[in-house]
Design an enzyme around this catalytic site. Structure first.
Site, short mmCIF file in Angstrom:
data_model
loop_
_atom_site.label_atom_id
_atom_site.label_comp_id
_atom_site.label_asym_id
_atom_site.label_seq_id
_atom_site.Cartn_x
_atom_site.Cartn_y
_atom_site.Cartn_z
N CYS A 247 -7.98 36.06 -11.01
CA CYS A 247 -7.22 37.06 -11.54
C CYS A 247 -6.72 38.07 -10.11
O CYS A 247 -7.28 37.81 -9.04
CB CYS A 247 -7.55 38.08 -12.49
SG CYS A 247 -7.70 37.39 -14.25
N HIS B 76 -4.62 42.98 -12.93
CA HIS B 76 -5.29 44.14 -13.62
C HIS B 76 -6.17 45.00 -12.66
O HIS B 76 -6.30 44.63 -11.75
CB HIS B 76 -6.05 43.64 -14.81
CG HIS B 76 -7.48 42.83 -14.32
ND1 HIS B 76 -8.36 43.35 -13.68
CD2 HIS B 76 -7.16 41.38 -14.16
CE1 HIS B 76 -9.34 42.39 -13.17
NE2 HIS B 76 -8.62 41.04 -13.55
#
Length: 143
Positions: A114, A98
């Site tokens: 992440c 992301h």
């Protein structure tokens, strides 16, 4: 630098000598944890090379080969104070590729696990995944 070049040569060799079958993977995002980089290959050609941030000390970014599970264009983390996760591509549970507003940290481990990208790059990858489909996309994370 030698390691980075060796990885690029190996990736190129894998692409050249790998037959393409009907319904084969057409989009690959390869994340190298040691160099904190992502190489995006689309239809057998390297399209992008980007800096990323993955799990910092005390956190873990899973290694392996994954297909996207779901997308969220304007996602916010329930676990980490409603932090923005634009153009999130979830690939394993709560782990996603992301965008981040902490662009200055790209190129070194800084996340809770992440894979973070510049938001403009995350938007490009998100669009490619939408176009190519989950079955034709691989996210590969290696040390």
């Amino acid at each position: 630098m030698r390691l980075f070049l060796s990885v690029l040569v190996l990736e190129f060799a894998m692409l050249v000598f790998q037959p393409v079958a009907a319904g084969a993977v057409t989009l690959t995002a390869r994340i190298d944890l040691s160099s904190q980089t992502m190489v995006v290959t689309h239809r057998g050609k390297v399209k992008y090379r980007w800096k990323v941030s993955t799990g910092r000390r005390g956190y873990y970014t899973p290694t392996g080969s994954y297909s996207p599970k779901w997308l969220s264009k304007h996602h916010r983390s329930r676990k980490y104070n409603n932090a923005p996760m634009p153009y999130a591509i979830f690939f394993r549970g709560g782990y996603a590729v992301h965008g981040t507003n902490e662009i200055s940290r790209l190129g070194r481990p800084a996340s809770h696990g992440c894979v973070r990208l510049d938001p403009n790059n995350a938007a490009k990858l998100f669009s490619l995944v939408q176009r190519e489909g989950f079955k034709n996309t691989r996210i590969i994370i290696r040390r």
